[in-house]
Write a protein that holds these residues in place. Structure first.
Motif, short mmCIF file in Angstrom:
data_model
loop_
_atom_site.label_atom_id
_atom_site.label_comp_id
_atom_site.label_asym_id
_atom_site.label_seq_id
_atom_site.Cartn_x
_atom_site.Cartn_y
_atom_site.Cartn_z
N ASP A 50 40.80 39.56 37.06
CA ASP A 50 39.54 40.13 37.54
C ASP A 50 38.39 39.91 36.57
O ASP A 50 37.23 39.81 36.99
CB ASP A 50 39.71 41.63 37.81
CG ASP A 50 40.60 41.90 39.02
OD1 ASP A 50 40.78 40.97 39.83
OD2 ASP A 50 41.11 43.03 39.14
N ASP A 51 38.67 39.86 35.27
CA ASP A 51 37.59 39.66 34.30
C ASP A 51 37.07 38.22 34.30
O ASP A 51 36.08 37.92 33.64
CB ASP A 51 38.03 40.06 32.89
CG ASP A 51 39.15 39.19 32.34
OD1 ASP A 51 39.58 38.23 33.03
OD2 ASP A 51 39.60 39.46 31.21
N ARG A 52 37.75 37.32 35.03
CA ARG A 52 37.39 35.91 35.16
C ARG A 52 37.46 35.15 33.83
O ARG A 52 37.01 34.03 33.73
CB ARG A 52 35.99 35.71 35.77
CG ARG A 52 35.69 36.56 36.97
CD ARG A 52 36.72 36.42 38.06
NE ARG A 52 36.73 35.08 38.68
CZ ARG A 52 37.58 34.72 39.64
NH1 ARG A 52 38.48 35.58 40.07
NH2 ARG A 52 37.53 33.50 40.15
N LYS A 53 38.07 35.78 32.81
CA LYS A 53 38.16 35.16 31.50
C LYS A 53 39.60 34.80 31.12
O LYS A 53 39.83 34.20 30.07
CB LYS A 53 37.57 36.08 30.43
CG LYS A 53 36.07 36.30 30.58
CD LYS A 53 35.53 37.21 29.50
CE LYS A 53 34.03 37.43 29.67
NZ LYS A 53 33.48 38.33 28.62
N SER A 54 40.54 35.19 31.95
CA SER A 54 41.95 34.92 31.68
C SER A 54 42.61 34.34 32.92
O SER A 54 42.28 34.73 34.06
CB SER A 54 42.68 36.19 31.25
OG SER A 54 42.09 36.74 30.09
N SER A 88 33.70 31.93 30.94
CA SER A 88 34.57 32.46 31.98
C SER A 88 35.24 31.28 32.67
O SER A 88 34.78 30.13 32.57
CB SER A 88 33.77 33.27 33.00
OG SER A 88 32.95 32.40 33.78
N SER A 133 43.27 32.18 27.85
CA SER A 133 42.02 32.95 27.78
C SER A 133 41.15 32.38 26.68
O SER A 133 41.53 31.42 25.99
CB SER A 133 42.31 34.43 27.54
OG SER A 133 42.88 34.61 26.25
#
Length: 331
Positions: A49-53, A31, A225
């Motif tokens: 929000d997913d903290r991955k992008s 992340s 990402s």
């Protein structure tokens, strides 16, 4: 080799036990919070929000960028990137390793730079390395791509070992730099941090500065990402403490190029390379020692007008921010 580098080479060899490159699906995807921190750009850097992008944008106020939280000595570093579309002349998106914040006068660097273009013209990729502050000897190569990098995400990766550096686009090796005795300290050999930035390089990036950034088309947005940071983490203060992480499946870590992969790399270079420092007679009356002259390659590259970089200094250094300043064609 001094004892410091010998220690790292031996203990980081855990990452170079398997020859070849397979898909890196099994490598741990970090992340943003696990591996990176905001470098500059305020609200021009947005973490999803997913903290991955992550989205980096450039507008009239500023560009933006992020930096890895750790310093690394050798390893495999990768991200999926989608570039901005439409008119992007003068825009540069960079995914690179550097230690300029620690070694100001003798820094190392390994670069992926994505060079924007005028409408109707494709993005180009530039790769380069510096070692021990050797900025007067740029080793740039520039290429087109066999796909539109603005349509979707594609993976861009750097493999850095004691003996060679390999640049990958998706699963394709596009350039290999082997360490030679004649290169001396020009080969990157000190721990580095990984950076990603977007910025205005109007003075040199498109046709030597002929075409500038046009902020009528701003904001320019680059998306990142699928972050992979797989290397030996180094203490930034002591530069002697380290942590070598292992992976569940070492077969996913590339270490070199197999014959079939080399054939694909050579095919890519014949079709898509547009510039190589080895053939730039404006910059070098005598090419650097590692260059091997290929008459067919020289003839093919003549149709491209080489963009020179003034005295050979890397103009983008002024835009790099230090940590302390917080249907697709076939190849």
């Amino acid at each position: 080799m001094d004892s410091f580098h010998m220690m790292f080479v031996m203990l980081c060899s855990v990452f170079v036990v398997v020859h070849g490159f397979s898909r890196n699906d099994d490598l741990p995807i970090l992340s943003f919070d696990e591996g990176y921190s905001k470098l500059f750009g305020d609200d021009n850097l947005m973490v999803f929000d997913d903290r991955k992008s992550v989205q980096l944008s450039l507008d009239e106020r500023t560009g933006s960028g992020f930096v890895s939280q750790d310093l690394y000595f050798h390893g495999f570093f990768s991200a999926s990137i989608k570039l901005p579309a439409d008119y992007t002349a003068g825009v540069v998106v960079a995914f690179y390793m550097s230690n300029g914040d620690i070694f100001e006068k003798n820094h190392d660097e390994i670069d992926f730079e994505f060079l924007g273009n005028i409408r109707g013209k494709e993005w180009r990729i530039q790769t380069n390395i510096y070692g021990n502050g050797s900025t007067v000897v740029g080793r740039e190569e520039r290429y087109g791509l066999w796909f539109d990098p603005t349509d979707d995400f594609h993976r861009y990766s750097i493999l850095w070992t004691h003996t060679h550096i390999i640049f990958y686009v998706d699963d394709v090796a596009i350039r290999e730099i082997k360490r030679t005795e004649s290169m001396g300290g020009d080969f990157p050999s000190k721990p580095m941090t990984l950076y990603a930035t977007i910025w205005d390089a109007s003075e040199w990036a498109t046709n030597g500065g002929k075409y500038k950034v046009n902020y009528k088309y701003a904001p320019y947005i680059a998306e990142f990402s699928n972050f992979i940071l797989h290397g030996c983490a180094v203490d930034p203060i002591e530069l002697t403490s380290f942590k070598c992480e292992t992976t569940p499946n070492l077969n996913t870590v590339p270490t070199g190029i197999t014959p079939s992969q080399r054939a694909k790399m050579e095919s890519f270079r014949k079709k898509h390379m547009q510039y190589s420092y080895c053939y730039d007679k404006i910059r070098y009356k005598t090419p650097p020692s590692e260059c091997v002259f290929n008459p067919k390659e020289a003839k093919r590259l003549k149709k491209f007008d080489p963009v020179t970089f003034g005295s050979g200094h890397n103009h983008h250094h002024g835009k790099r921010y230090r940590r302390s300043r917080s249907p697709t064609q076939s190849i």
